[in-house]
Design a protein around this motif. Sequence first.
Motif, mmCIF file in Angstrom:
data_model
loop_
_atom_site.group_PDB
_atom_site.id
_atom_site.type_symbol
_atom_site.label_atom_id
_atom_site.label_comp_id
_atom_site.label_asym_id
_atom_site.label_seq_id
_atom_site.Cartn_x
_atom_site.Cartn_y
_atom_site.Cartn_z
ATOM 1 N N HIS A 244 0.826 -1.220 0.000
ATOM 2 C CA HIS A 244 0.000 0.000 0.000
ATOM 3 C C HIS A 244 0.851 1.258 0.000
ATOM 4 C CE1 HIS A 244 0.224 1.299 4.187
ATOM 5 N NE2 HIS A 244 -0.072 0.095 4.614
ATOM 6 N N MET A 245 2.090 1.142 0.473
ATOM 7 C CA MET A 245 2.987 2.309 0.436
ATOM 8 C C MET A 245 3.191 2.744 -1.022
ATOM 9 S SD MET A 245 4.584 3.925 2.784
ATOM 10 C CE MET A 245 5.439 5.455 2.580
ATOM 11 N N SER A 246 3.215 1.778 -1.921
ATOM 12 C CA SER A 246 3.381 2.099 -3.341
ATOM 13 C C SER A 246 2.049 2.493 -3.975
ATOM 14 C CB SER A 246 3.962 0.904 -4.097
ATOM 15 O OG SER A 246 5.236 0.606 -3.593
ATOM 16 N N ARG A 247 0.980 1.787 -3.580
ATOM 17 C CA ARG A 247 -0.333 2.113 -4.158
ATOM 18 C C ARG A 247 -0.759 3.521 -3.784
ATOM 19 N NH1 ARG A 247 -4.408 -1.485 -1.708
ATOM 20 N NH2 ARG A 247 -2.803 -2.449 -0.464
ATOM 21 N N PHE A 248 -0.466 3.890 -2.535
ATOM 22 C CA PHE A 248 -0.983 5.169 -2.041
ATOM 23 C C PHE A 248 -0.010 6.329 -2.238
ATOM 24 C CE2 PHE A 248 -3.702 2.684 1.279
ATOM 25 C CZ PHE A 248 -4.526 2.253 0.255
ATOM 26 N N GLY A 249 0.965 6.174 -3.105
ATOM 27 C CA GLY A 249 1.822 7.325 -3.403
ATOM 28 C C GLY A 249 3.266 7.108 -3.051
#
Length: 523
Positions: free
Chosen positions: A312-317
């Motif tokens: 999610h660190m990558s999905r969310f920016g």
Amino acid sequence: MKNWWKETVFYELYMPSFNDSNGDGKGDFKGIIEKLDYLKNLGITGIWLTPFYQSPKIDNGYDISDYYSVDSDYGTMEDFEEFLDQAHKRGIKVIADLVLNHTSDQHKWFQEAKKSKDNSYRNYYIWKKNPNNWESFFSGSAWEWDEGTNEYYYHKFAVGQVDLNWSNPKVREEANKILEFWMDKGIDGFRLDVINFMTCEGITEDNPMDEKGEQDHKFDINQPGILDAIGGINKCVKSYGDKFLVGEIGSENLDVLKRYRDDGLLDVVFNFNLGSKKNFDAKEFYDEIEKMEKDLNGYPTIFFGSHDMPRHMSRFGESKRDIERAKAVATFILTTKGVPFLYYGDEIGMTNLVANTLNEINDIQGRTNYKIERQKGGSHREALKIANEKTRDKSRSPMQWNSKENSGFTTGIPWIKINENYKILNVEDERNRIDSLFNHYKKMIRLRKIEETLSYGEYKNLKYIDGLISFERVYEGERVYIYINFTQTSNIVLPDGVYEVLAGEAKNILIKNEILILKKGRK
Ligand code: NOJ
């Protein structure tokens, strides 16, 4: 009603990637034991272990060839027992991922079943002379021809993952034996893999196609008889007392999820509508928790990561590696109503792995999609791009413990590439920095433990206004106020009367990603 699992913060631990103790490049039980104090310090009280049973690992253990033994890559049965004992000594419960929808084609049941049509194990699986149109979730037909007996066998996933026939009472008996075996060892519950996919009624009609020309899995999942099968699992598991069952239910429909969430079925189910959100959108997060509150009976689960989805660190920016946003997400996971599941590495903000060569891709999904693209005539470059998009390796790279060689994960050659950013992103640094994401997780988990209201409280005044999610949790006369601001600035109206500040700063304006948690009645 009180249950230990409602008070637990779970941590999904991906077996091959957590910590390697013997230098073979793969994580193992001894390696996990070395890190139990780390997990305890973080505040984790439950571990979800991904499959650790003997397996050829064409799908990383979701293809079990012996339910009763530990895969030698991960250690021995004694290592497992020692791990369980050490976890329990630290107040950490352990649930095992169990795959009952299918076995490996190397399992002795299947090896027997394909010997002849009248073999006593034949009916453990599903065979057909003429296949129907059912498709595998990993692409292509769900039917594979068996030369030896001139029939097709059924596999919802890879060819090497053969579906069990749950209309056979013997299969149900075997499942109970497996559950009992691990509970006798002291396992505290199970995560049941694709449990609404089990074939209980045999093979029926062709599936229809949807408007996009894709198969609508109308007849091959959520079959009649499935609730009865899961009810049997529940009965067996609950006969051991307060054991926990969490189900992976493949569906985006809350009405479907709701069917499986029942005291006689599954304690909780995963809701991927929230968990796999592609973008960071506070309104979408809010809508999901509101829907779950209205439409899902019992306790939901709250998670944003797993071994099947990008980090999610990558999905969310990822570009900014927005730590403040990640902290707001952590607060959301640990204060909303439900059982929180963290994914290993998310506590330090680990990001997606990118493969530069085909060799660097292990996951069956990534490799299959590479092949399909090549068959369609795509160039190596194009196929690699697609493989990188589809592979689940993204979130499976080794834990980044420190900035030393191989991120402190192994002294050998890691089974999968280590994310290159480990030199600047690792546990050691995160622990030492007071304002790190890790320390924020630790603080929030601690708060959740101290304030029972955060585990048991009902929602009051669940609201979304211009990027600000706010709600109260109320339990046995206690009231906690939570404000999570995902936007630039937000005005908030502080509650009247006396309150204690549990986190953040009590002021009427919150700036981007700031949080505030108050408790009524104390200073
Ligand atoms: C769901 C698991 O989470 C996934 O990793 C696996 O590939 C499929 N089930 C098949 O077992």
